[in-house]
Design a protein around this motif. Sequence first.
Motif, short mmCIF file in Angstrom:
data_model
loop_
_atom_site.label_atom_id
_atom_site.label_comp_id
_atom_site.label_asym_id
_atom_site.label_seq_id
_atom_site.Cartn_x
_atom_site.Cartn_y
_atom_site.Cartn_z
N GLU A 40 0.82 -1.21 0.00
CA GLU A 40 0.00 0.00 0.00
C GLU A 40 0.86 1.27 0.00
N GLU A 41 2.07 1.17 0.56
CA GLU A 41 2.97 2.33 0.56
C GLU A 41 3.49 2.60 -0.85
N VAL A 42 3.83 1.54 -1.58
CA VAL A 42 4.25 1.72 -2.97
C VAL A 42 3.11 2.34 -3.78
N ALA A 43 1.91 1.81 -3.59
CA ALA A 43 0.75 2.31 -4.33
C ALA A 43 0.50 3.79 -4.03
N LEU A 44 0.57 4.16 -2.75
CA LEU A 44 0.34 5.55 -2.36
C LEU A 44 1.36 6.48 -3.01
N LEU A 45 2.63 6.11 -2.94
CA LEU A 45 3.68 6.98 -3.49
C LEU A 45 3.64 7.02 -5.02
N ALA A 46 3.16 5.93 -5.64
CA ALA A 46 3.09 5.89 -7.10
C ALA A 46 1.81 6.51 -7.65
N GLY A 47 0.87 6.82 -6.77
CA GLY A 47 -0.37 7.45 -7.20
C GLY A 47 -1.36 6.49 -7.84
N ILE A 48 -1.34 5.20 -7.41
CA ILE A 48 -2.29 4.23 -7.92
C ILE A 48 -2.98 3.57 -6.73
N SER A 49 -4.03 2.82 -7.00
CA SER A 49 -4.76 2.18 -5.89
C SER A 49 -3.99 0.97 -5.39
N ALA A 50 -4.18 0.68 -4.10
CA ALA A 50 -3.52 -0.49 -3.51
C ALA A 50 -4.01 -1.78 -4.16
N GLU A 51 -5.28 -1.83 -4.52
CA GLU A 51 -5.83 -3.02 -5.16
C GLU A 51 -5.18 -3.25 -6.53
N TYR A 52 -4.97 -2.17 -7.28
CA TYR A 52 -4.36 -2.31 -8.60
C TYR A 52 -2.91 -2.78 -8.47
N TYR A 53 -2.19 -2.22 -7.51
CA TYR A 53 -0.80 -2.65 -7.33
C TYR A 53 -0.74 -4.12 -6.92
N LEU A 54 -1.68 -4.54 -6.07
CA LEU A 54 -1.74 -5.95 -5.66
C LEU A 54 -1.95 -6.85 -6.88
N ARG A 55 -2.80 -6.43 -7.80
CA ARG A 55 -3.04 -7.23 -9.01
C ARG A 55 -1.76 -7.35 -9.84
N LEU A 56 -0.98 -6.28 -9.86
CA LEU A 56 0.29 -6.34 -10.62
C LEU A 56 1.25 -7.36 -10.01
N GLU A 57 1.40 -7.33 -8.71
CA GLU A 57 2.32 -8.27 -8.07
C GLU A 57 1.84 -9.70 -8.18
N GLN A 58 0.55 -9.90 -8.13
CA GLN A 58 0.01 -11.27 -8.20
C GLN A 58 -0.12 -11.79 -9.62
N GLY A 59 0.15 -10.93 -10.59
CA GLY A 59 0.08 -11.36 -11.98
C GLY A 59 -1.31 -11.37 -12.56
N ARG A 60 -2.26 -10.75 -11.87
CA ARG A 60 -3.64 -10.70 -12.39
C ARG A 60 -3.82 -9.57 -13.39
N ASP A 61 -2.88 -8.66 -13.43
CA ASP A 61 -2.86 -7.61 -14.45
C ASP A 61 -1.42 -7.51 -14.94
N ARG A 62 -1.21 -7.81 -16.21
CA ARG A 62 0.16 -7.89 -16.73
C ARG A 62 0.45 -6.84 -17.79
N ASN A 63 -0.45 -5.91 -17.97
CA ASN A 63 -0.24 -4.91 -19.03
C ASN A 63 -0.47 -3.49 -18.51
N PRO A 64 0.25 -3.08 -17.48
CA PRO A 64 0.11 -1.70 -17.01
C PRO A 64 0.70 -0.73 -18.03
N SER A 65 0.28 0.50 -17.96
CA SER A 65 0.78 1.50 -18.89
C SER A 65 2.22 1.88 -18.53
N PRO A 66 2.99 2.38 -19.49
CA PRO A 66 4.35 2.84 -19.19
C PRO A 66 4.36 3.91 -18.11
N GLN A 67 3.34 4.77 -18.07
CA GLN A 67 3.30 5.82 -17.07
C GLN A 67 3.20 5.24 -15.65
N VAL A 68 2.37 4.20 -15.49
CA VAL A 68 2.24 3.55 -14.19
C VAL A 68 3.57 2.92 -13.79
#
Length: 305
Positions: A40-68
């Motif tokens: 949640e700290e990474v998500a907060l500092l990166a300006g994205i939701s904690a749920e979205y960041y969790l999906r990235l780490e778990q591999g449930r979302d594998r195509n984030p934008s370059p900006q993210v």
Amino acid sequence: MNPEPNVLGEYLRARRELVTPDQVGLPVTGSRRVPGLRREEVALLAGISAEYYLRLEQGRDRNPSPQVLESIGRVLLLEDDTHLLGLAAERPRRKRQKVRRETVPASTARLVAALPFPAFIEGRYMDVLVANPLAAAISPRLRAGGNRLRDVFLDPAEQALFSNWEGAAAGLLAGFRRSVGGEIDDPRVIELVGELTLASPEFRRLWSRHDVGPRAGATVTFHHPQVGTLQLDREKLALSGADGVMLVVYHPTPQTDSAEKLALLASMTATTTTTDSDTDRAAPRHETRPVPSSEWMNPSRPGRR
């Protein structure tokens, strides 16, 4: 479930655990049960939701934008986010890969042999493809057929050559990660990583960090058993038309103690080579009868010894 390896999520998790709250300006309150930053700290500092960041780490979302990814890279203190961006790039599903065969053009091999400095060709998997005699004089492991990862992590004699073995090993492994990128399903990568993970605790520790670095030049200090301390500049030059294959050259600063020692080593190497050649020419030659193929293919026949 996605059958593809979760290389992006594994990389994010490993790098997150290496960043401490004070490095990114976060106050530390109470006890922390996780190394590094919380998700949640990474998500907060990166300006994205904690749920979205969790999906990235778990591999449930594998195509984030370059900006993210660039925002996350800044939080994770990545000096270069090229590797991170590459892990998220869409790739077509591939068939089961075959081991890549790396070859060196004859003209390049002749160049390596003619160089007056220790030189060798290093493949994308850190295999030694070609080496000249002076490279082998620096280290007997620098011969065609060797592998730099195996030598540096598993061979005590190779480790003893380096004044900073841990740093050399870490740099080599970071370059290997950059070389293979996200292709961790490559059969050769699987073979090397599996072997070294079982055999070397230091390899296991460094591999889990997911450090990525350039395969670049550096100044290396060797403790050579014959001539003593050698401080040599190392150049790594990419060969055109050969993905990940590099020419590696060690050379001293002119008019230094190391330059004199390398010249002495070159002289010793040339003398040894000449003596071996003379011995081969002087050796008596004995008549031998050709062995029919029927004998060596069938050892049970009477004519086979």
